[in-house]
Motif scaffolding. Structure first.
Motif, PDB file in Angstrom:
ATOM      1  N   SER A 607       3.727   3.530  -0.606  1.00  0.00           N
ATOM      2  CA  SER A 607       2.821   4.496   0.044  1.00  0.00           C
ATOM      3  C   SER A 607       1.592   4.739  -0.828  1.00  0.00           C
ATOM      4  CB  SER A 607       3.537   5.816   0.342  1.00  0.00           C
ATOM      5  OG  SER A 607       4.574   5.622   1.270  1.00  0.00           O
ATOM      6  N   LYS A 609      -1.358   3.557  -0.377  1.00  0.00           N
ATOM      7  CA  LYS A 609      -2.557   3.537   0.463  1.00  0.00           C
ATOM      8  C   LYS A 609      -3.569   2.474   0.037  1.00  0.00           C
ATOM      9  CE  LYS A 609      -2.669   8.154   2.545  1.00  0.00           C
ATOM     10  NZ  LYS A 609      -2.637   7.700   3.940  1.00  0.00           N
ATOM     11  N   LYS A 612      -5.199   0.623   2.822  1.00  0.00           N
ATOM     12  CA  LYS A 612      -6.174   1.344   3.643  1.00  0.00           C
ATOM     13  C   LYS A 612      -7.594   0.937   3.304  1.00  0.00           C
ATOM     14  CE  LYS A 612      -7.424   6.039   5.095  1.00  0.00           C
ATOM     15  NZ  LYS A 612      -7.130   5.860   6.529  1.00  0.00           N
ATOM     16  N   ASP A 620      -3.049   0.837   7.333  1.00  0.00           N
ATOM     17  CA  ASP A 620      -2.665   1.996   6.513  1.00  0.00           C
ATOM     18  C   ASP A 620      -1.147   2.124   6.538  1.00  0.00           C
ATOM     19  OD1 ASP A 620      -2.367   4.364   5.176  1.00  0.00           O
ATOM     20  OD2 ASP A 620      -3.506   5.584   6.596  1.00  0.00           O
ATOM     21  N   THR A 623       0.751   5.527   6.066  1.00  0.00           N
ATOM     22  CA  THR A 623       0.850   6.383   7.253  1.00  0.00           C
ATOM     23  C   THR A 623       1.887   5.838   8.222  1.00  0.00           C
ATOM     24  OG1 THR A 623      -1.443   7.094   7.019  1.00  0.00           O
ATOM     25  CG2 THR A 623      -0.457   7.315   9.198  1.00  0.00           C
ATOM     26  N   HIS A 853      -4.470   6.611  -4.478  1.00  0.00           N
ATOM     27  CA  HIS A 853      -4.991   7.348  -3.323  1.00  0.00           C
ATOM     28  C   HIS A 853      -6.482   7.633  -3.489  1.00  0.00           C
ATOM     29  CE1 HIS A 853      -0.921   8.999  -1.642  1.00  0.00           C
ATOM     30  NE2 HIS A 853      -0.891   7.708  -1.918  1.00  0.00           N
TER      31      HIS A 853
END
Length: 956
Positions: A607, A609, A612, A620, A623, A853
């Motif tokens: 996770s 990201k 993304k 993504d 998500t 992130h």
């Protein structure tokens, strides 16, 4: 056999498609530990009459890497550079070696493998050989088939030999030896004799003819080269076990010139003159449509600034032994064209860093054109046709007319113009019967058009299923019959990648979508505003480019970098989500949101990201994983870590009532071990200690007696007291307050218990996350209505406000305000600090770990600029995700992968850093990973570094 044999639904689903329009679920997947293990696997398939599909990176656009067959994935283990002969400029490789890895190992010799497709960071040499790959550098090197010495091949029946140029004497010896090899060579010699004149007449004499088998390699003037015949045959004739490659000296120095034109056809018209006047090593064309798409998707911003006036451009690169030599070649071309480097339509550069940015923007073309914002999705099918370079302009004009005839608009055009090859993704309607019918009619018309120009259906990506059915238009029935004869010599049972090139499946069957595509709509917690509110459409963002399979570099995809597993790439996970939602009856994923196969594939998603931003189509997965976990565990008992880590803000709030006692319990070996086992936490992990005084408690003392700042005042800012800063590292909050106050701002902090909801999002407890969101909005409402900036100190929490919350509640005005008003500390200071404010001068080197992130959502440029102004000499290693990634690295079963991610770049870099070098990491996870990674270093937040600088300034 010595390898991994996988006939499970998850593996079959992950390999069911490539980067094309096609989908066929494989029988199973085999990952051999060695080349000999791969040979054993093919022997098993032969005994059982099972088809075989050899696969490298799986990025084929023609459908040649998807089939109802046993897939042999060579990329995980069979990736050795076996030998190098620097004097002869050759090397021997296994099929799974990635091009960038190969060229990295060849660099000390001053050599490289010449062809370089845009997928060079993850394409395997076996795939390049199977597809006859090219890339921009083929302007200098030629196609892959022009860069081989010989191939070790294996037929489905088990016959094995080295194939290459064959002299008359060697052919006589082979025939005299008898056996299957003799039978194949005898038959090939007969094909060459029988069809020789027809081959010379029907094979286009152009730089980029990739379609069909290389029958021209069998002619006497081509030395009866059976190796070159195999190249580009897409695994339909034999399996390549090893390859001896021709190498080229690396280019010492390069210079580039970019020329602007009125439109893409005018740029194409200029190509013959440029080729007459010069000998570039790269000659690429791009149009303004591609540039507009990249601008909308925030790709290549620096590169766009280097484009001169015009609406289409040629990117021309020259090489030389010296920089002066390369520059001179640019100058000579400009003089021959009557232009100068000072013209508005000319941009000249001999800066390798700038040139690299331009190439990255050009290589992002496929991703940028796949999901253009606000426009219909585009698809391959006619994405790489090629004509003689001198006829490219006229061909493009006629092709544009064909687009208009079929009401397809004006798709972006770009490609290898110096060799007459143009790349296009077209907005076909692939989900209605009429649309699929038009798709077929367009391809048939386009095939006739390119043939009329003496061109090739494919100039780079091969035939597969997309163009196999059209080969007769290009070559005629007799040559296509000759292809069949060659196929029968090598593979009489038609078990090598059947249905491709020879006796091909129809170009409008086995479609990934098709007229029967009608997936069930689902109500989801995230609203997917960029995907028409559809989770299904969101998961379909993945078009199979495979950048997530890069061996290193960037943030995406950390789990793939350490496991080398297709299921652990962003692409593999997207494929399984697609199969989970797919209406196809043959989908191996049968139990929807309850799928254990999808759950297991997502389990090692950090996770982070990274995808993304790093994924060209902005998949993504973080998500999607949160959504899946929410749906998967709805009404069910969750893993223990979801309760312990997901509810961390609440548990930390309770623990902060007696932090010393809790810390003592957590540090007691027996109690700690029991607690970790009950909580689903890896026993190898140390539990971070709770602060004795929270940030909020400190703030209460610090602000005592002060009036509350006016929310509407220009100097008022809110510092967000995230759980990690508040309850674990309050000194960071204190430092940030000191820094902001020194810059003249009036700081305030919410006095109510607040949370961004991050831990509930990452564990898929989205209903709880939504309640947390709404509570947070209620607390922040006065500041949001007043437009007060919100300063985030923990990057992952800041990212929630900037992206997760708006994606769950896109229509909420307060959410929109919170997203717009939230800033990192560096962003805020650079945007709002008084003009005469300067950060304290630190004047020290620093090793800086960017939180994943922040990389994906906020970006890091502001932090780098603030550090520069503070005199911090920042080194940012290309380390990707630290591997801890919030709850991921703490969860049971994740420790090994977590540490492998950290050991790839980050932890060695920290250990190697000099004592005077600061280690800066704004993320709590990053600092924790460094602390627990046997580095003997403590990472600090940028706010701490600058606050210490304030004290030093005061002391001076």
């Amino acid at each position: 056999m010595d390898g991994e044999v996988r006939f499970d639904p998850g593996s079959r689903g992950a390999y069911a498609t490539d980067a094309s329009n096609y989908r066929q679920v494989p029988i199973g997947v085999v990952v051999p530990h060695s080349v000999e293990a791969g040979v054993a696997a093919i022997d098993v398939c032969a005994r059982h009459g099972a088809p075989v599909l050899s696969r490298g990176g799986g990025t084929s656009l023609g459908g040649q890497c998807t089939n109802v067959a046993v897939v042999i994935d060579w990329s995980k283990y069979c990736h050795r550079l076996i030998s190098v002969d620097a004097e002869a400029q050759t090397c021997v490789v296994e099929p799974g070696i990635v091009l960038d890895e190969l060229n990295g190992q060849l660099a000390p010799y001053g050599l490289e493998f010449g062809p370089r497709p845009s997928t060079h960071s993850h394409c395997a040499l076996g795939g390049m050989l199977g597809n006859n790959a090219c890339g921009a550098t083929a302007q200098r090197s030629g196609k892959t088939d022009e860069n081989i010495v010989a191939l070790e091949i294996l037929t489905h029946a088990g016959d094995r030999w080295w194939a290459g140029p064959t002299s008359d004497e060697e052919l006589e010896r082979i025939l005299a030896d008898g056996g299957p090899r003799a039978d194949v060579h005898r038959g090939l010699h007969e094909v060459a004799e029988r069809y020789g004149e027809l081959i010379r007449a029907r094979f286009p004499d152009i730089p980029r003819r990739v379609s069909g088998y290389n029958l021209n390699a069998l002619l006497p003037e081509s030395s009866f080269d059976v190796g070159r015949l195999i190249v580009g045959s897409e695994g339909t004739l034999a399996t390549i076990l090893r390859a001896e490659l021709k190498l080229m000296p690396t280019v010492a120095h390069t210079s580039m010139v970019v020329l602007g034109y009125d439109d893409i056809t005018a740029a194409a018209d200029a190509v013959p003159t440029i080729l007459e006047q010069s000998d570039p090593i790269v000659l690429e064309g791009v149009d303004s449509q591609l540039i507009n798409f990249e601008a909308a998707e925030h790709i290549g911003e620096d590169a766009r600034s280097m484009l001169p006036d015009g609406t289409a451009w040629l990117l021309i690169q020259f090489g030389g032994e010296t920089a002066e030599e390369a520059d001179r070649r640019v100058e000579e071309l400009l003089e021959a064209l009557g232009r100068s480097e000072h013209d508005a339509r000319v941009n000249f550069s001999d800066d390798p860093a700038k040139e690299e940015k331009l190439w990255k923007a050009r290589e992002a073309g496929l991703g940028a054109t796949a999901r253009p914002p606000g426009m219909p999705d585009t698809w391959p099918g006619w994405e790489d046709s090629a004509v003689p370079p001198e006829r490219l302009g006229d061909y493009l004009r006629d092709l544009k007319s064909l687009f208009h005839e079929f009401d397809l608009g004006d798709p972006a055009m770009y490609g290898h113009f110096g060799q007459g090859c143009v790349h296009i993704r077209i907005p076909f309607d692939m989900v209605t019967a009429d649309g699929v019918s038009d798709f077929r009619r367009f391809l048939e018309s386009a095939a006739e058009l390119v043939t009329s120009y003496g061109g090739s259906l494919s100039g780079e990506h091969g035939d597969g299923q997309a163009r196999g059915e059209l080969l007769e238009t290009m070559f005629g029935a007799e040559i296509v019959h000759a292809f069949g004869e060659v196929k029968a010599l090598f593979d009489p049972r038609n078990l090598m990648n059947p249905g491709k090139v020879v006796q091909p499946n129809r170009l409008d069957e086995n479609l990934r979508l098709g007229s029967e595509w009608d997936p069930t709509p689902y109500r989801t917690k995230f609203q997917y505003p960029g995907d028409d509110g559809s989770f299904t459409r969101a998961t379909m963002r993945c078009v199979g480019i495979g950048n997530c399979r890069s061996q290193d570099g960037g943030v995406m995809c950390p789990s793939y970098m350490v496991t080398k597993e297709e299921e652990h790439s962003t692409r593999g996970r997207a494929r399984l989500l697609y199969e989970m939602l797919s209406p196809h009856e043959d989908s191996p994923i049968k139990d929807g949101w309850r799928s254990t196969e999808v759950r297991d594939a997502l389990d090692l998603c950090l996770s982070c990201k990274g995808c993304k931003t790093d994924c060209p189509v902005n998949v993504d997965m973080a998500t999607y994983k949160a959504e899946f976990l929410h749906q998967h565990y709805k009404g069910r008992v969750r893993p223990a870590a979801h309760y312990s880590m997901g509810w961390l803000p609440l548990l930390a709030r309770i623990a902060s009532q007696a932090p010393r006692l809790v810390n003592r319990v957590l540090s007691t070996p027996i109690l700690s071990t029991i607690g970790k086992r009950l909580a689903g936490i890896a026993i190898e992990r140390e539990t971070p200690a709770f602060a004795h005084q929270t940030f909020l408690a400190w703030w209460s003392e610090h602000s005592a007696g002060r009036p509350e700042p006016d929310p509407r005042a220009a100097t008022t800012v809110v510092v967000w007291p995230d759980t990690f800063t508040n309850r674990f590292d309050p000194h960071i909050g204190c430092a940030a307050v000191a820094l902001l106050e020194s810059a003249g701002f009036d700081v305030t902090i919410p006095d109510a218990s607040v949370c961004c909801g991050l831990t509930w999002v990452s564990t898929g407890q989205l209903s709880v996350a939504e309640r947390v969101f709404r509570h947070t909005l209620a607390v922040l409402r006065p500041w949001l209505e007043a437009g007060t900036p919100i300063i985030g100190l923990e990057p992952s929490c800041t990212a929630v406000f900037r992206t997760d919350m708006p994606e769950m509640l896109p229509d909420d005005k307060m959410v929109q305000r919170l997203s717009a008003q939230t800033r990192t500390m560096a962003e805020f200071l650079l945007e709002h600090a008084p003009q005469d404010w300067e950060p304290p001068q630190v004047r020290r080197p620093a090793l800086v770990q960017t939180h994943c992130h922040q990389h994906a959502v906020m970006g890091f440029d502001a932090d780098l600029e603030l550090m520069r102004r503070a005199g911090i000499d920042a080194e940012v290693p290309d380390s990707g995700c630290c591997g801890l990634a919030g709850n991921f690295g703490f969860e049971k079963g994740h420790y090994d992968v977590s540490m492998a991610c950290a050991e790839r770049v980050l932890l060695p870099a920290v250990r190697d850093a000099s004592p005077e070098t600061l280690v800066i990491a704004d993320g709590f996870s990053c600092r924790t990973q460094i602390a627990q990674g046997n580095t003997r270093r403590t990472a600090v937040h940028l706010a701490e570094v600058l606050a210490d600088g304030l004290e030093a300034d005061d002391a001076r």
